[in-house]
Design a protein around this motif. Structure first.
Motif, PDB file in Angstrom:
ATOM      1  N   THR A  75      42.858 -19.980 -58.540  1.00 33.07           N
ATOM      2  CA  THR A  75      43.037 -18.478 -58.636  1.00 33.07           C
ATOM      3  C   THR A  75      42.626 -18.124 -60.268  1.00 33.07           C
ATOM      4  OG1 THR A  75      45.384 -19.200 -59.531  1.00 33.07           O
ATOM      5  CG2 THR A  75      45.085 -18.210 -57.276  1.00 33.07           C
ATOM      6  N   HIS A  76      41.734 -19.248 -60.984  1.00 29.16           N
ATOM      7  CA  HIS A  76      41.176 -18.803 -62.208  1.00 29.16           C
ATOM      8  C   HIS A  76      40.398 -19.793 -62.653  1.00 29.16           C
ATOM      9  CE1 HIS A  76      42.233 -17.391 -66.673  1.00 29.16           C
ATOM     10  NE2 HIS A  76      41.111 -18.419 -66.595  1.00 29.16           N
ATOM     11  N   LEU A  77      39.049 -19.549 -62.864  1.00 30.37           N
ATOM     12  CA  LEU A  77      37.954 -20.334 -63.463  1.00 30.37           C
ATOM     13  C   LEU A  77      36.915 -19.338 -64.068  1.00 30.37           C
ATOM     14  CD1 LEU A  77      36.454 -22.740 -60.976  1.00 30.37           C
ATOM     15  CD2 LEU A  77      37.276 -20.432 -60.407  1.00 30.37           C
ATOM     16  N   HIS A  78      36.056 -19.996 -64.674  1.00 31.81           N
ATOM     17  CA  HIS A  78      35.162 -19.166 -65.324  1.00 31.81           C
ATOM     18  C   HIS A  78      33.572 -19.957 -65.040  1.00 31.81           C
ATOM     19  CE1 HIS A  78      37.439 -17.261 -68.638  1.00 31.81           C
ATOM     20  NE2 HIS A  78      38.054 -18.176 -68.081  1.00 31.81           N
ATOM     21  N   PHE A  79      32.684 -19.099 -64.328  1.00 28.82           N
ATOM     22  CA  PHE A  79      31.577 -19.769 -63.454  1.00 28.82           C
ATOM     23  C   PHE A  79      30.529 -19.966 -64.427  1.00 28.82           C
ATOM     24  CE2 PHE A  79      28.405 -16.356 -62.656  1.00 28.82           C
ATOM     25  CZ  PHE A  79      27.362 -17.059 -62.428  1.00 28.82           C
ATOM     26  N   ALA A 134      36.968 -16.001 -60.128  1.00 30.85           N
ATOM     27  CA  ALA A 134      36.130 -16.504 -61.307  1.00 30.85           C
ATOM     28  C   ALA A 134      35.907 -15.153 -62.354  1.00 30.85           C
ATOM     29  CB  ALA A 134      35.139 -17.097 -60.893  1.00 30.85           C
ATOM     30  N   TYR A 135      35.961 -15.542 -63.637  1.00 30.95           N
ATOM     31  CA  TYR A 135      35.297 -14.643 -64.525  1.00 30.95           C
ATOM     32  C   TYR A 135      33.797 -15.030 -64.513  1.00 30.95           C
ATOM     33  CZ  TYR A 135      39.905 -13.910 -66.570  1.00 30.95           C
ATOM     34  OH  TYR A 135      41.037 -13.737 -66.984  1.00 30.95           O
ATOM     35  N   CYS A 136      32.746 -14.023 -64.255  1.00 32.47           N
ATOM     36  CA  CYS A 136      31.323 -14.125 -64.521  1.00 32.47           C
ATOM     37  C   CYS A 136      31.475 -13.777 -66.196  1.00 32.47           C
ATOM     38  CB  CYS A 136      30.477 -13.217 -63.802  1.00 32.47           C
ATOM     39  SG  CYS A 136      30.967 -13.201 -61.982  1.00 32.47           S
ATOM     40  N   THR A 230      42.875 -11.300 -66.688  1.00 39.75           N
ATOM     41  CA  THR A 230      42.739 -11.533 -68.133  1.00 39.75           C
ATOM     42  C   THR A 230      43.481 -12.871 -68.521  1.00 39.75           C
ATOM     43  OG1 THR A 230      43.045 -10.362 -70.392  1.00 39.75           O
ATOM     44  CG2 THR A 230      44.841 -10.154 -69.035  1.00 39.75           C
ATOM     45  N   HIS A 231      43.639 -12.847 -69.873  1.00 37.85           N
ATOM     46  CA  HIS A 231      44.239 -14.032 -70.353  1.00 37.85           C
ATOM     47  C   HIS A 231      45.484 -13.795 -71.336  1.00 37.85           C
ATOM     48  CE1 HIS A 231      40.254 -15.560 -69.792  1.00 37.85           C
ATOM     49  NE2 HIS A 231      40.909 -16.744 -69.294  1.00 37.85           N
ATOM     50  N   LEU A 232      46.570 -14.541 -71.081  1.00 40.51           N
ATOM     51  CA  LEU A 232      47.671 -14.169 -71.815  1.00 40.51           C
ATOM     52  C   LEU A 232      48.618 -15.309 -72.464  1.00 40.51           C
ATOM     53  CD1 LEU A 232      50.049 -12.039 -72.695  1.00 40.51           C
ATOM     54  CD2 LEU A 232      51.018 -12.359 -70.462  1.00 40.51           C
ATOM     55  N   GLY A 269      45.897 -15.566 -67.112  1.00 42.53           N
ATOM     56  CA  GLY A 269      45.818 -17.002 -67.160  1.00 42.53           C
ATOM     57  C   GLY A 269      46.462 -17.550 -68.330  1.00 42.53           C
ATOM     58  N   HIS A 270      47.316 -18.465 -68.047  1.00 49.85           N
ATOM     59  CA  HIS A 270      47.910 -19.395 -69.123  1.00 49.85           C
ATOM     60  C   HIS A 270      49.508 -19.147 -69.268  1.00 49.85           C
ATOM     61  CE1 HIS A 270      44.248 -21.247 -69.251  1.00 49.85           C
ATOM     62  NE2 HIS A 270      43.634 -20.161 -69.754  1.00 49.85           N
ATOM     63  N   CYS A 271      50.021 -18.147 -69.607  1.00 45.59           N
ATOM     64  CA  CYS A 271      51.265 -17.739 -69.932  1.00 45.59           C
ATOM     65  C   CYS A 271      52.179 -18.474 -70.375  1.00 45.59           C
ATOM     66  CB  CYS A 271      51.735 -17.025 -68.758  1.00 45.59           C
ATOM     67  SG  CYS A 271      50.879 -15.486 -67.940  1.00 45.59           S
ATOM     68  N   THR A 320      42.197 -24.264 -61.822  1.00 46.60           N
ATOM     69  CA  THR A 320      41.436 -25.246 -62.594  1.00 46.60           C
ATOM     70  C   THR A 320      41.276 -24.769 -63.991  1.00 46.60           C
ATOM     71  OG1 THR A 320      39.472 -24.426 -61.907  1.00 46.60           O
ATOM     72  CG2 THR A 320      40.425 -26.263 -60.607  1.00 46.60           C
ATOM     73  N   ASP A 321      40.706 -23.478 -64.102  1.00 48.92           N
ATOM     74  CA  ASP A 321      40.296 -22.928 -65.354  1.00 48.92           C
ATOM     75  C   ASP A 321      39.086 -23.641 -65.906  1.00 48.92           C
ATOM     76  OD1 ASP A 321      40.204 -20.957 -67.509  1.00 48.92           O
ATOM     77  OD2 ASP A 321      41.419 -22.272 -68.966  1.00 48.92           O
ATOM     78  N   VAL A 322      38.352 -24.157 -65.257  1.00 48.20           N
ATOM     79  CA  VAL A 322      36.823 -24.513 -65.418  1.00 48.20           C
ATOM     80  C   VAL A 322      36.273 -23.565 -66.219  1.00 48.20           C
ATOM     81  CG1 VAL A 322      34.595 -24.950 -64.624  1.00 48.20           C
ATOM     82  CG2 VAL A 322      36.449 -26.237 -63.720  1.00 48.20           C
TER      83      VAL A 322
HETATM   84 ZN    ZN Z   1      40.333 -18.806 -68.520  1.00 48.95          ZN
END
Ligand code: ZN
Ligand code: GUN
Length: 441
Positions: A75-79, A134-136, A230-232, A269-271, A320-322
């Motif tokens: 549910t969250h990673l960065h391509f 993913a975030y692009c 987003t990230h928090l 993401g994160h919290c 994963t948050d790759v």
């Molecule tokens: Zn992230």
């Protein structure tokens, strides 16, 4: 219409397991089969019965003795960070400035974005992940590359162009208007096309001005079926910087709340370092906190407090948050999740882990009608796990005496070597990737 019988030890979840003995939360069929037609699950059951109903002459993929589960969900990673995993020696803000904001500039070039997108999708599939969020990069070309690569493989994928208009190099900044216009155009082109879902993606409060937050708010209001990400509260320095930029906000969560960004399609993401007040706001709005254990340990960010999310009724998912995350494998991710919770005096049962990887993450995305379990009518996104895929693991597995123990060993010792096959909409994908010229980079 293409038909296939997938045979093996079938495991799928019906609800969140309430304890290690909660056998009503899942269905396990020792000699089971999944009947697939036209990319959808028709039914699951005992092999003998399903095979009789499917009729003679049906194609069979016999995966015995392997486990057959719904495809895993990230549910969250960065391509654009695929080639930035394992960047040494820095915590979040320094890591972003030193490595990530350099790497992401390469995605202005469409050919680079396309090559990495192909490899990214193949990495997901070889790890048994069939859907990811993913975030692009800030470049629209990266979104084109991302959704084109997903579409070529038939994958249900969520993603979006990062919006960032300050505290980043010139080459990675858009403007509030440009971020809005490009996002709007990309939503028009991709959201709902085939299996694509768009995520409106202001990177985080530090890299967006109040004007860009207002534009994000407008996009969210105008496109209520899009995801938002987003990230928090990942890192203490980040929190201090973000809240200094929005002095009128009560706390970090309130920054996003003030711009109307919190809803049940919002992934944060994160919290990690939240107050009870903030977690309660997530609970009230239905926003999802995303637990990224390998990333949180790698960047030294902190330990996610899962019990507090549960106690206050807030939703959470795993990811994963790759490339801060160190592996594409959701098995390795749950290995680290177990350890992070353990450090916090919290437990994660093996059944709960596998629920989170499948139905739990599907519910966090509101996509449980389509993915995350093997119910009739679901997309036939399926992973086949080989519990003997690694030699030390195979040796340990010989002493396992229950399904719970087998699953726990799989998550603790397993990785992509344990993925025997992966199906996307009923189509076997293993061995399909990493061959084209585009992947040679
Ligand atoms: Zn992230
Ligand atoms: N916060 C803002 N951007 C990022 C990112 O790319 N990775 C992580 N881990 N945190 C972020």
């Amino acid at each position: 219409m293409s038909e296939l019988l997938i045979r093996g030890r079938v495991l799928t979840f019906l609800a969140e397991p309430q304890g290690i003995d909660d056998t009503a939360a899942w269905r396990y069929i020792e000699d089971g089969a999944v009947f697939v037609r036209g990319g959808k699950v028709v039914e699951i059951g005992e092999h003998a019965e399903v095979s009789r109903r499917a009729g003679p002459g049906i194609a069979v993929a016999d995966h015995r003795p392997h486990l057959v589960l719904p495809g895993l969900i990230d549910t969250h990673l960065h391509f654009p960070q695929t080639q930035a995993i394992a960047s040494y020696g820095a915590q979040l803000l320094e890591w972003l400035n030193t490595y990530i904001f350099v790497e992401e500039q390469k995605f202005a070039e469409a050919a680079h974005a396309a090559a990495v997108a192909d490899r990214f999708m193949d990495e997901l599939l070889s790890n048994g992940t069939t859907t990811a969020v993913a975030y692009c990069s800030v470049h629209p070309e990266s979104v084109e590359a991302y959704f084109s690569a997903a579409e070529a493989r038939g994958m249900r994928m969520v993603g979006g162009k990062v919006m960032m208009d300050r505290n980043a190099p010139d080459a990675l900044r858009d403007t509030p208007q440009q971020g809005y216009d490009e996002t709007k155009r990309l939503i028009g082109k991709w959201h709902g096309r085939g299996r694509a879902h768009y995520a409106i993606s202001p990177r985080f409060a530090i890299t967006s001005t109040p004007e860009q937050m207002e534009m994000s708010q407008a996009l969210v209001a105008e496109h209520p079926t899009c995801f938002v990400q987003t990230h928090l509260s990942e890192n203490r320095d980040e929190i201090a910087f973000a809240t200094s930029l929005y002095p009128q906000a009560k706390d970090y969560t309130d920054i996003y709340a003030r711009y109307g960004l919190l809803n049940d399609r919002m992934l944060l993401g994160h919290c990690i370092h939240l107050s009870d007040r903030e977690v309660s706001v997530l609970a009230e709005t239905g926003a999802v906190g995303v637990f990224c254990p390998t990333s949180n340990l790698f960047l030294g960010s902190g330990l996610f407090d899962r019990d507090r999310f549960d106690r206050l009724g807030a939703r959470w998912s795993v990811a994963t948050d790759v490339g801060a995350g160190t592996s594409f494998s959701m098995l390795e991710t749950m290995d680290e999740a177990y350890k992070v919770l353990h450090l916090n005096g919290q437990k994660l049962t093996p059944f709960n882990s596998f629920y989170r990887l499948t139905l739990g993450n599907a519910r966090a995305l509101g996509l449980e009608k389509h993915i995350g379990s093997l119910h009739a009518g679901a997309d036939a996104d399926i992973v086949v796990l080989d519990s003997s895929g690694k030699s030390a693991m195979e040796y340990r597995m010989r002493t396992a005496t229950s399904l719970a123990e087998e699953l726990f060993i799989l998550q603790t010792m397993g990785d992509d070597r344990c993925v025997a096959e992966v199906y996307v909409a009923g189509k076997a994908m293993k061995g399909k990737g990493k061959t084209g010229a585009a992947n040679q980079r």
